[in-house]
Design an enzyme around this catalytic site. Structure first.
Site, PDB file in Angstrom:
ATOM      1  N   HIS A   1      -8.000   2.051   6.899  1.00 51.68           N
ATOM      2  CA  HIS A   1      -6.911   2.386   7.289  1.00 51.68           C
ATOM      3  C   HIS A   1      -6.539   1.529   8.917  1.00 51.68           C
ATOM      4  CE1 HIS A   1      -5.551   3.995   3.555  1.00 51.68           C
ATOM      5  NE2 HIS A   1      -4.217   4.659   3.647  1.00 51.68           N
TER       6      HIS A   1
ATOM      7  N   HIS B   1      -3.393   5.023  -3.158  1.00 53.09           N
ATOM      8  CA  HIS B   1      -4.092   7.404  -2.967  1.00 53.09           C
ATOM      9  C   HIS B   1      -3.673   7.680  -4.174  1.00 53.09           C
ATOM     10  CE1 HIS B   1      -4.414   6.281   2.043  1.00 53.09           C
ATOM     11  NE2 HIS B   1      -3.772   4.917   1.140  1.00 53.09           N
TER      12      HIS B   1
ATOM     13  N   HIS C   1      -5.456  -0.518  -3.408  1.00 54.81           N
ATOM     14  CA  HIS C   1      -5.264   0.573  -2.069  1.00 54.81           C
ATOM     15  C   HIS C   1      -4.160   1.431  -2.789  1.00 54.81           C
ATOM     16  CE1 HIS C   1      -3.409   1.206   2.676  1.00 54.81           C
ATOM     17  NE2 HIS C   1      -3.105   1.971   1.550  1.00 54.81           N
TER      18      HIS C   1
ATOM     19  N   GLU D   1      -1.370  -0.898  10.529  1.00 54.33           N
ATOM     20  CA  GLU D   1      -0.290  -0.209  10.023  1.00 54.33           C
ATOM     21  C   GLU D   1       0.673   0.320  10.934  1.00 54.33           C
ATOM     22  OE1 GLU D   1      -0.492   3.289   7.303  1.00 54.33           O
ATOM     23  OE2 GLU D   1       1.546   3.260   6.310  1.00 54.33           O
TER      24      GLU D   1
ATOM     25  N   ASP E   1       0.042   1.326  -2.815  1.00 53.56           N
ATOM     26  CA  ASP E   1       0.040   2.665  -1.127  1.00 53.56           C
ATOM     27  C   ASP E   1      -0.250   4.233  -1.992  1.00 53.56           C
ATOM     28  OD1 ASP E   1      -0.779   3.749   1.093  1.00 53.56           O
ATOM     29  OD2 ASP E   1       0.286   2.686   1.788  1.00 53.56           O
ATOM     30  N   ASP E   2       1.394   4.273  -1.595  1.00 53.79           N
ATOM     31  CA  ASP E   2       1.813   5.693  -2.704  1.00 53.79           C
ATOM     32  C   ASP E   2       2.355   5.820  -3.521  1.00 53.79           C
ATOM     33  OD1 ASP E   2       0.328   7.514  -0.736  1.00 53.79           O
ATOM     34  OD2 ASP E   2       0.929   6.258   0.860  1.00 53.79           O
TER      35      ASP E   2
HETATM   36  N1  HPA Z   1      -1.470   5.748   5.338  1.00 56.54           N
HETATM   37  C1  HPA Z   1      -2.445   6.144   5.867  1.00 56.54           C
HETATM   38  N2  HPA Z   1      -2.442   7.836   4.895  1.00 56.54           N
HETATM   39  C2  HPA Z   1      -2.365   7.445   3.717  1.00 56.54           C
HETATM   40  C3  HPA Z   1      -1.053   6.694   3.625  1.00 56.54           C
HETATM   41  C4  HPA Z   1      -0.698   5.238   3.928  1.00 56.54           C
HETATM   42  O1  HPA Z   1       0.105   4.694   3.811  1.00 56.54           O
HETATM   43  N3  HPA Z   1      -1.031   7.269   2.644  1.00 56.54           N
HETATM   44  C5  HPA Z   1      -1.538   8.146   2.324  1.00 56.54           C
HETATM   45  N4  HPA Z   1      -2.296   8.288   3.169  1.00 56.54           N
HETATM   46 ZN    ZN Z   2      -2.886   3.411   2.545  1.00 55.70          ZN
END
Ligand code: HPA
Ligand code: ZN
Length: 349
Positions: free
Chosen positions: A208, A30, A28, A211, A289-290
């Site tokens: 997703h 991006h 996971h 969250e 994630d990012d």
């Molecule tokens: N959540 C949802 N969409 C996303 C995320 C995230 O953490 N990062 C990049 N797109």
């Molecule tokens: Zn994500």
């Protein structure tokens, strides 16, 4: 499932080294969220794209978020510097180098074509650039990598269909389909038809869910979209029947602790539910994630979370093992990676 090695007790001060040394998969992440300020400024200059920040530090200082949407707004702004196939290749290589340093043996990389086609780029520019980096990963970085195309859930299902259509000539370069962007108000069932089509086409499916949005989103990702993994899924803890379902089916959750902290899903890392999820028998994994925006790559997610929650070497093995078991790699490659994991746990002093 094959046998697990006996986990030797290790001194608490050796645990961070074990976390860093253990082979793992990242499921996971991006790729647009791995764009570091230094590369963003370099690409802005290369492509003559103006940025509203004076320098890298000013940009980093803006990375303060109260929720997912505040992050998505600035993340979207950062993607404006990406223009050519080479840019996507360079961004992916930069991530793969960081992943290799964290002993990631396999990465499944999210990307969202719609962000870039919305800026006038073609799907081929995006996918060919990213795929070239993935194809070179075994030789260049000693790891494997594959691509998962995420639909943007704030856009319509018709637009997701269009995105899928544009990707089809490059079908062999994509292993799966995911669903990202603004969650609340855009439930999984909005994408029922396009997921059914992607399933027919043989894509692996993730989304997703849970969250920020309630457990109902996880139920519909499972029952309507029929996904194999849930990205995040941390809100499942509020629904006992859902927890039982996830445990019974061994549905993997790709949890992202530093993301959850930065986006205020949990007020502190010590209040994160990863340990409770694992101890309840949920098949959780740890992911970044990012990483350029949330304060760390994969090993930072492991070391900070283990420190905050007091997790053990046994938790570490379970998380690394889950990451391989939940991945979309071939069984033979998975067995090789699990052997490497077991060897580290058998020999680590
Ligand atoms: N959540 C949802 N969409 C996303 C995320 C995230 O953490 N990062 C990049 N797109
Ligand atoms: Zn994500």
């Amino acid at each position: 499932m094959t046998a697990r090695p006996a986990i030797k007790p290790i001194a608490a001060d050796r645990l961070p080294d074990l976390l860093r040394a253990m082979p793992k998969a990242e499921l996971h992440m991006h790729i647009e969220g791995s764009l570091e300020p230094e590369l963003m400024f370099a690409l802005a200059q290369r492509n003559q794209v103006p940025l509203r920040f004076a320098n890298e530090q000013a940009l980093r200082d803006a990375y303060v978020f109260n929720n997912l949407q505040e992050f998505l707004d600035i993340y979207h702004e950062g993607t404006m510097v990406l223009k050519t196939e080479q840019d996507f290749y360079d961004m992916a290589c930069a991530y793969l180098a960081r992943a290799q340093a964290d002993r990631v043996l396999h990465a499944e990389i999210f990307f969202d074509t719609q962000t870039h086609t919305g800026h006038g780029l073609s799907a081929e520019t995006v996918i060919n650039g990213l795929h070239r980096a993935c194809a070179e990963a075994p030789e260049k970085f000693g790891m494997t990598a594959s691509l998962i195309l995420c639909f943007l859930r704030h856009l319509s299902e018709d637009e997701a269909f269009e995105c899928l259509e544009q990707a089809l000539p490059l079908r062999d370069k994509i292993v799966g389909i995911g669903l990202a962007s603004s969650e609340v108000g855009h439930p999984p069932e909005k994408f029922a038809k396009v997921y059914a089509r992607a399933r027919q086409l043989g894509f692996r499916l993730v989304a997703h869910a849970g969250e920020e949005a309630p457990p109902a989103y996880i139920w519909s990702a499972l029952d309507v979209l029929r996904v194999e993994r849930i990205d995040h899924g941390v809100q499942a803890i509020h629904d006992t029947a859902l927890m039982q379902r996830l445990i019974h089916d061994r549905t993997p959750l790709t949890v992202c602790p530093l993301s959850n902290l930065k986006l205020c899903v949990f007020p502190t890392l010590a209040q994160h539910n990863l340990g409770r999820m694992l101890d309840a028998g949920i098949m959780a994994t740890v992911n970044s994630d990012d990483p350029a925006y949330f304060g760390g790559y994969l090993n930072q997610n492991f070391t900070q979370t283990f420190d905050a929650l007091g997790l053990s070497a046994r938790h570490a093995y379970t998380l690394a093992r889950n990451s391989f078991d939940a991945s979309f790699i071939d069984a033979s490659v998975r067995a090789r990676y699990v052997d490497q994991l077991d060897e580290v746990f058998e020999t680590f002093q």
